[in-house]
Design an enzyme around this catalytic site. Structure first.
Site, PDB file in Angstrom:
ATOM      1  N   LYS A   1      -8.929  11.970  -2.138  1.00  9.62           N
ATOM      2  CA  LYS A   1      -7.821  11.937  -0.915  1.00  9.62           C
ATOM      3  C   LYS A   1      -7.193  13.718  -0.635  1.00  9.62           C
ATOM      4  O   LYS A   1      -6.814  14.204  -1.916  1.00  9.62           O
ATOM      5  CB  LYS A   1      -6.721  11.019  -1.273  1.00  9.62           C
TER       6      LYS A   1
ATOM      7  N   ARG B   1       0.891  -1.204  -0.071  1.00 11.33           N
ATOM      8  CA  ARG B   1       0.004  -0.014   0.051  1.00 11.33           C
ATOM      9  C   ARG B   1       0.882   1.170   0.094  1.00 11.33           C
ATOM     10  O   ARG B   1       0.501   2.239  -0.691  1.00 11.33           O
ATOM     11  CB  ARG B   1      -1.040   0.013   1.247  1.00 11.33           C
TER      12      ARG B   1
ATOM     13  N   ASN C   1      -1.407  14.068  -0.654  1.00 11.36           N
ATOM     14  CA  ASN C   1      -0.658  12.769  -0.685  1.00 11.36           C
ATOM     15  C   ASN C   1       0.634  13.097  -1.452  1.00 11.36           C
ATOM     16  O   ASN C   1       0.729  14.230  -2.043  1.00 11.36           O
ATOM     17  CB  ASN C   1      -1.374  11.718  -1.671  1.00 11.36           C
ATOM     18  N   THR C   2       1.670  12.530  -0.763  1.00  7.72           N
ATOM     19  CA  THR C   2       3.032  12.918  -1.444  1.00  7.72           C
ATOM     20  C   THR C   2       3.624  11.903  -1.976  1.00  7.72           C
ATOM     21  O   THR C   2       3.547  10.480  -1.764  1.00  7.72           O
ATOM     22  CB  THR C   2       4.125  13.019   0.091  1.00  7.72           C
TER      23      THR C   2
ATOM     24  N   HIS D   1       2.738   5.933  -2.460  1.00  6.40           N
ATOM     25  CA  HIS D   1       4.061   7.035  -2.282  1.00  6.40           C
ATOM     26  C   HIS D   1       5.195   6.817  -2.921  1.00  6.40           C
ATOM     27  O   HIS D   1       5.823   7.845  -2.882  1.00  6.40           O
ATOM     28  CB  HIS D   1       4.218   7.107  -0.911  1.00  6.40           C
TER      29      HIS D   1
ATOM     30  N   HIS E   1       4.093   3.274   6.352  1.00  4.48           N
ATOM     31  CA  HIS E   1       3.402   4.477   6.575  1.00  4.48           C
ATOM     32  C   HIS E   1       3.882   5.521   6.300  1.00  4.48           C
ATOM     33  O   HIS E   1       5.047   5.844   6.743  1.00  4.48           O
ATOM     34  CB  HIS E   1       2.649   4.537   7.828  1.00  4.48           C
ATOM     35  N   PHE E   2       3.441   6.764   5.345  1.00  5.38           N
ATOM     36  CA  PHE E   2       3.935   7.971   5.584  1.00  5.38           C
ATOM     37  C   PHE E   2       3.525   8.936   6.597  1.00  5.38           C
ATOM     38  O   PHE E   2       2.298   9.057   6.480  1.00  5.38           O
ATOM     39  CB  PHE E   2       3.608   8.511   3.772  1.00  5.38           C
TER      40      PHE E   2
END
Length: 144
Positions: free
Chosen positions: A65, A32, A68-69, A37, A141-142
């Site tokens: 969303k 994910r 987001n990066t 990302h 996770h970011f």
């Protein structure tokens, strides 16, 4: 004796199932993270890039969303961030790590509606914080 052996076998099976579930969960989170990302070939930097990538990476299906990066680095460079000193994540856990990478930040304009979400892009090289888990540790996770 037979009952004790049965209990030991059941305990072993339960632990095995839990470990498999944990590793599958970690793998899901890693995949994910990659989908949401990582874009090593991309250069990003413009609104069209964000509009296309957010849709292509399935982040506009049910709702837009908000932010987001995308990281424009080789996955091995990103994974190497996991070997830096641990710092605290926003959620209070101590499994975050920081590094400097090339990114494109995509911010939803606020006036668009799913599935035609519209974004503003901002490309930069900046410090990011990612959460890592597993053995070996991988990004899951970011954080920021």
């Amino acid at each position: 004796m037979a009952l004790q052996r049965t209990h030991s076998l059941l305990l072993f099976l339960l632990l095995t199932v839990l470990l498999v579930q944990l590793s599958c969960g970690q793998d899901y989170m890693y995949q994910r993270f990659l989908r949401q990302h990582v874009d090593p070939q991309g250069t990003g930097g413009n609104n069209g890039y964000c509009n296309l990538m957010m849709q292509r990476r399935k982040m506009t299906l049910h709702q837009c969303k908000h932010f987001n990066t995308f990281i424009h680095e080789d996955i091995w460079n990103i994974r190497s961030i996991c070997s830096t000193t641990s710092i605290m994540c926003k959620n209070g856990k101590m499994n975050c790590h920081e590094g400097v990478v090339k990114v494109t930040d995509c911010k939803e304009t606020g006036s668009s509606r799913t599935p035609n979400c519209r974004y503003r892009a901002m490309a930069s090289t900046r410090r990011v914080v990612i959460a890592c888990e597993g053995n070996p540790e991988v990004p899951v996770h970011f954080d920021r």
